[in-house]
Design an enzyme around this catalytic site. Sequence first.
Site, short mmCIF file in Angstrom:
data_model
loop_
_atom_site.label_atom_id
_atom_site.label_comp_id
_atom_site.label_asym_id
_atom_site.label_seq_id
_atom_site.Cartn_x
_atom_site.Cartn_y
_atom_site.Cartn_z
N HIS A 1 0.41 5.39 1.40
CA HIS A 1 1.02 4.06 1.43
C HIS A 1 0.37 3.17 0.37
O HIS A 1 -0.86 3.09 0.30
CB HIS A 1 0.85 3.42 2.81
CG HIS A 1 1.25 1.98 2.86
ND1 HIS A 1 0.38 0.97 3.23
CD2 HIS A 1 2.43 1.37 2.57
CE1 HIS A 1 1.01 -0.19 3.17
NE2 HIS A 1 2.24 0.01 2.78
N SER A 2 1.17 2.55 -0.48
CA SER A 2 0.69 1.56 -1.43
C SER A 2 -0.40 2.14 -2.34
O SER A 2 -0.15 3.09 -3.08
CB SER A 2 0.21 0.32 -0.67
OG SER A 2 0.03 -0.79 -1.52
N LEU A 3 -1.63 1.63 -2.27
CA LEU A 3 -2.73 2.21 -3.05
C LEU A 3 -2.84 3.71 -2.77
O LEU A 3 -3.03 4.51 -3.70
CB LEU A 3 -4.04 1.53 -2.69
CG LEU A 3 -5.33 2.21 -3.17
CD1 LEU A 3 -5.43 2.20 -4.68
CD2 LEU A 3 -6.56 1.55 -2.55
N HIS B 1 6.35 -4.47 3.33
CA HIS B 1 5.45 -3.50 2.71
C HIS B 1 4.81 -2.58 3.74
O HIS B 1 4.50 -1.43 3.45
CB HIS B 1 4.38 -4.27 1.93
CG HIS B 1 3.46 -3.41 1.14
ND1 HIS B 1 3.90 -2.44 0.27
CD2 HIS B 1 2.09 -3.38 1.07
CE1 HIS B 1 2.87 -1.84 -0.30
NE2 HIS B 1 1.77 -2.39 0.17
#
Length: 287
Positions: free
Chosen positions: A101-103, A263
């Site tokens: 997820h994300s990073l 997000h």
Amino acid sequence: MNVHFEEIRLNLPHIELAAHLYGPEDGQPVLALHGWLDNAMSFARLAPKLDGLRIVALDLAGHGLSGYRPAGASYQLWDYALDALLVAEQLGWQRFSLLGHSLGAIVSMLLAAALPERVARLALIDGLLPLTHEPELAPPKLGEALNAQLAQAGKRRPVYASVERAVEARLRGGYPLSREAAELLASRGLAPQAGSYTWRTDPRLTLPSPLRLTPAQAEAFARALRCPVSLVLAEEGLPVQRAEWLALIESLPIALHRLPGGHHLHLDDEAGASAVADCFKALFAAP
């Protein structure tokens, strides 16, 4: 919500990492990597919905219950990639999948592109390409980062009188997320301190990056992917850095899913977690 997992510790040569373990021992091996300033609780709703997988959801270095990097060390994308690879080595996983997820999605992409023989599948949530800058920006950005490191010693951690105050602060910062998601992350991310609470995360995680890839380098990594990739983009999530990035993603053999939500759609509520899980089931069911 009730969260069922096994808590484990992983002693790498340079750092100790904490993790949540889900699924059967004979399940498909999957490393789950969370987003910036989050922790392993990021996957508390999603992981139980992915049947047949042996998921190790890490607290990345400097996050959650994992250790800090030593003085003078850094938290660059490639440092996290090495951590993930060493965890796989310790678990005896020669070939494994990545859920990010994300990073964590960005780190997963870089690792899969760099070592395609090790990564079987990529399941990515609202993240794929790293932040970039043009080559001429590298010198001033490095100067900015060095000055920030010099100033870090004089900064104090934020302290909150209660868990509720810390949760409220998390709700006000960064990208929006549900209160329950913030509470789940806080349950693992807060440490008591003299009757108050502070975040466990290493303060150095908020320092600016001394170096970023150029757009051409980031594109080269994305084009080097060889494994099946499923990418969930949240309609109210991270903005695509440039219109060209979205065009690049759509030109690659990536299963792209656009879902309503923010997000943290995989953590905000059960409906979002179920929708994300449904996107990934086909990926993990493929031979």
